[in-house]
Scaffold this active site. Structure first.
Site, PDB file in Angstrom:
ATOM      1  N   HIS A   1      73.093  88.968 -14.302  1.00 25.48           N
ATOM      2  CA  HIS A   1      73.900  88.825 -13.084  1.00 25.48           C
ATOM      3  C   HIS A   1      73.500  87.654 -12.201  1.00 25.48           C
ATOM      4  CE1 HIS A   1      70.465  90.830 -11.265  1.00 25.48           C
ATOM      5  NE2 HIS A   1      70.955  90.532 -10.076  1.00 25.48           N
TER       6      HIS A   1
HETATM    7  C1  UD1 Z   1      72.577  91.533  -5.035  1.00 24.39           C
HETATM    8  C2  UD1 Z   1      71.196  91.064  -4.621  1.00 24.39           C
HETATM    9  C3  UD1 Z   1      70.315  90.912  -5.875  1.00 24.39           C
HETATM   10  C4  UD1 Z   1      70.318  92.174  -6.705  1.00 24.39           C
HETATM   11  C5  UD1 Z   1      71.758  92.523  -7.051  1.00 24.39           C
HETATM   12  C6  UD1 Z   1      71.845  93.785  -7.874  1.00 24.39           C
HETATM   13  C7  UD1 Z   1      71.121  89.576  -2.673  1.00 24.39           C
HETATM   14  C8  UD1 Z   1      70.962  88.188  -2.251  1.00 24.39           C
HETATM   15  N1  UD1 Z   1      71.227  89.766  -3.988  1.00 24.39           N
HETATM   16  O1  UD1 Z   1      73.187  90.489  -5.761  1.00 24.39           O
HETATM   17  O2  UD1 Z   1      68.995  90.658  -5.450  1.00 24.39           O
HETATM   18  O3  UD1 Z   1      69.590  91.955  -7.895  1.00 24.39           O
HETATM   19  O4  UD1 Z   1      72.466  92.714  -5.811  1.00 24.39           O
HETATM   20  O5  UD1 Z   1      73.144  94.119  -8.117  1.00 24.39           O
HETATM   21  O6  UD1 Z   1      71.139  90.463  -1.854  1.00 24.39           O
HETATM   22  N2  UD1 Z   1      80.596  93.353  -5.726  1.00 24.39           N
HETATM   23  C9  UD1 Z   1      81.461  94.357  -6.113  1.00 24.39           C
HETATM   24  N3  UD1 Z   1      81.146  95.640  -5.773  1.00 24.39           N
HETATM   25  C10 UD1 Z   1      80.016  95.958  -5.091  1.00 24.39           C
HETATM   26  C11 UD1 Z   1      79.139  94.922  -4.728  1.00 24.39           C
HETATM   27  C12 UD1 Z   1      79.440  93.623  -5.077  1.00 24.39           C
HETATM   28  O7  UD1 Z   1      82.494  94.121  -6.717  1.00 24.39           O
HETATM   29  O8  UD1 Z   1      79.795  97.154  -4.806  1.00 24.39           O
HETATM   30  C13 UD1 Z   1      80.916  91.966  -6.083  1.00 24.39           C
HETATM   31  C14 UD1 Z   1      80.975  91.081  -4.861  1.00 24.39           C
HETATM   32  O9  UD1 Z   1      82.263  91.015  -4.338  1.00 24.39           O
HETATM   33  C15 UD1 Z   1      80.527  89.748  -5.415  1.00 24.39           C
HETATM   34  C16 UD1 Z   1      79.553  90.122  -6.521  1.00 24.39           C
HETATM   35  O10 UD1 Z   1      79.834  91.460  -6.861  1.00 24.39           O
HETATM   36  O11 UD1 Z   1      81.597  89.066  -5.989  1.00 24.39           O
HETATM   37  C17 UD1 Z   1      78.129  89.931  -6.091  1.00 24.39           C
HETATM   38  O12 UD1 Z   1      77.746  90.855  -5.061  1.00 24.39           O
HETATM   39  P1  UD1 Z   1      76.639  90.494  -3.943  1.00 24.39           P
HETATM   40  O13 UD1 Z   1      76.280  91.703  -3.169  1.00 24.39           O
HETATM   41  O14 UD1 Z   1      77.065  89.297  -3.218  1.00 24.39           O
HETATM   42  O15 UD1 Z   1      75.356  90.048  -4.720  1.00 24.39           O
HETATM   43  P2  UD1 Z   1      74.749  90.503  -6.112  1.00 24.39           P
HETATM   44  O16 UD1 Z   1      74.988  89.399  -7.087  1.00 24.39           O
HETATM   45  O17 UD1 Z   1      75.186  91.884  -6.471  1.00 24.39           O
END
Ligand code: UD1
Length: 363
Positions: free
Chosen positions: A209
């Site tokens: 990821h």
């Molecule tokens: C975050 C954490 C990372 C952790 C990871 C585990 C930070 C900087 N990063 O990264 O350390 O390893 O979580 O998952 O805090 N999204 C969904 N549904 C959700 C949550 C997110 O669809 O419930 C989508 C968001 O819209 C985005 C992507 O997933 O497009 C990334 O989500 P985001 O929370 O920004 O960061 P992660 O990459 O999940």
């Protein structure tokens, strides 16, 4: 004495669960520490959040800031504004944050600016990789944290050697491993395991990821192909993170042997890990779980903030070049992967040690 426990994203939930259990035990025995669970809403999908609360017995949060997705700055700003409003109306005596996600840093800044002490669980770890938002979150959080709970002596040394007073740093162990050991007997196969006939020791788990691995379809396809080309007929189980799903849609030719499934709940995910021949990942937390379970682990990153998983555990850092995968997989299938040892104090009792310290700090 009221402690705010902050959780925002998936890797936070397994870290707070044993702390909450230990605080409940403390209160049931007449102790005076109380907590208020604050979910920032950084992760909001049931598969990224709700399932973990349910399986790990975490009570419903008293407060949900409901920040949702956004850029790093948007998420940080929204968490800060909403948490500040809560603290101004109803202050806590201590703010307890875990890990290195955006919610960790944002709530730490808010609390300290309102002169509320912060305790950071998993303090002091560093990757040295400034392209990762998590590294910035760790450094900012630890620069202003009041009390530091560390997973290793190396993390303790990293803090004290840069000027953190020794009497504020406590080497307590790893709350993620508390959760793993506590739930070991409850791990269960996901429903698809029977359907596709997964056999223990005869499949590989992949999780990816990190933006550097998954944001470009070419990079992601090259990594996946290197895995597929060097694993014979073995099923590759790939629980896909939402960020990765967006890129995966653009890769058209993927064989059925690559079992793409959604994010797995805790008990199913760790069942998959425990029974896997090996795990290939770019997660930090997963490298701790594979070390504790003694499952071979290949990390597709150039750095790690958890060096003990490499020096003691079953983890090897391969970097992000797909060319590193064939020799590593050859070594695995030749039966030459290291067995690994369990780091000190990864014994399932870290949360109790944290609560003992909190009692001394606050009461
Ligand atoms: C975050 C954490 C990372 C952790 C990871 C585990 C930070 C900087 N990063 O990264 O350390 O390893 O979580 O998952 O805090 N999204 C969904 N549904 C959700 C949550 C997110 O669809 O419930 C989508 C968001 O819209 C985005 C992507 O997933 O497009 C990334 O989500 P985001 O929370 O920004 O960061 P992660 O990459 O999940």
């Amino acid at each position: 004495m009221l402690i705010d426990i902050i959780a925002g994203a998936r890797p936070n939930f397994m870290k707070i669960s044993p702390i909450i259990r230990a605080l409940d035990t403390h209160a049931a025995a007449g102790g005076r520490l109380r907590y208020r669970l604050v979910h920032t809403g950084q992760h909001y999908d049931p598969k990224m959040s709700g399932d973990f609360f349910e399986q790990l017995g975490i009570p419903a949060p008293q407060i949900n800031l409901e920040v949702g997705s956004g850029t790093q700055a948007e998420q940080t700003a929204h968490i800060m504004m909403r948490y500040e409003a809560i603290l101004l109306k109803d202050p806590a005596d201590l703010c307890l944050v875990v890990g290195d996600v955006t919610s960790t840093m944002a709530c730490t800044i808010v609390a300290r600016k309102l002169c509320i002490d912060v305790a950071h669980v998993e303090a002091g770890i560093r990757s040295g990789d400034w392209t990762m938002p998590e590294e910035i979150n760790r450094v900012v959080t630890d620069a202003i944290t009041s009390w530091f709970f560390t997973t290793t002596l190396e993390a303790t040394r990293a803090l004290t050697s840069t000027g953190t007073p020794e009497d504020r740093v406590f080497f307590v162990g790893n709350t993620m491993i508390d959760t793993l050991l506590h739930n070991l007997d409850r791990l269960k196969p996901p429903s698809f395991a029977g359907e596709v006939g997964l056999t223990a020791g005869d499949y590989i788990v992949v999780t990816l990821h990190r933006p550097s691995n998954v944001d470009s379809p070419d990079n992601l396809a090259a990594l996946i192909n290197a895995i597929l080309d060097n694993t014979g007929d073995m099923p590759i189980v790939f629980p896909v993170h939402p960020r990765t799903a967006k890129t995966l849609e653009k890769i058209v030719t993927l064989p059925d042997r690559l079992l793409r499934v959604g994010p797995q709940p805790y008990l199913e995910f760790n069942w998959l890990v425990k029974n896997a021949r090996a795990v290939i990942t770019d997660s930090g937390g997963v490298t701790e779980e594979t070390t504790a379970l003694r499952v071979p682990c290949m990390t597709l990153r150039t750095s790690t903030e958890r060096p003990e998983t490499v020096s003691l555990g079953t983890n090897e850092l391969l970097g992000t070049d797909p060319a590193a995968l064939p020799p590593a997989l050859n070594k695995l299938f030749a039966g030459e992967w290291k067995v690994g040892r369990i780091p000190e104090k990864w014994d399932g009792e870290t949360a109790e040690r944290i609560v003992e310290h909190l009692v001394h700090i606050l009461l």
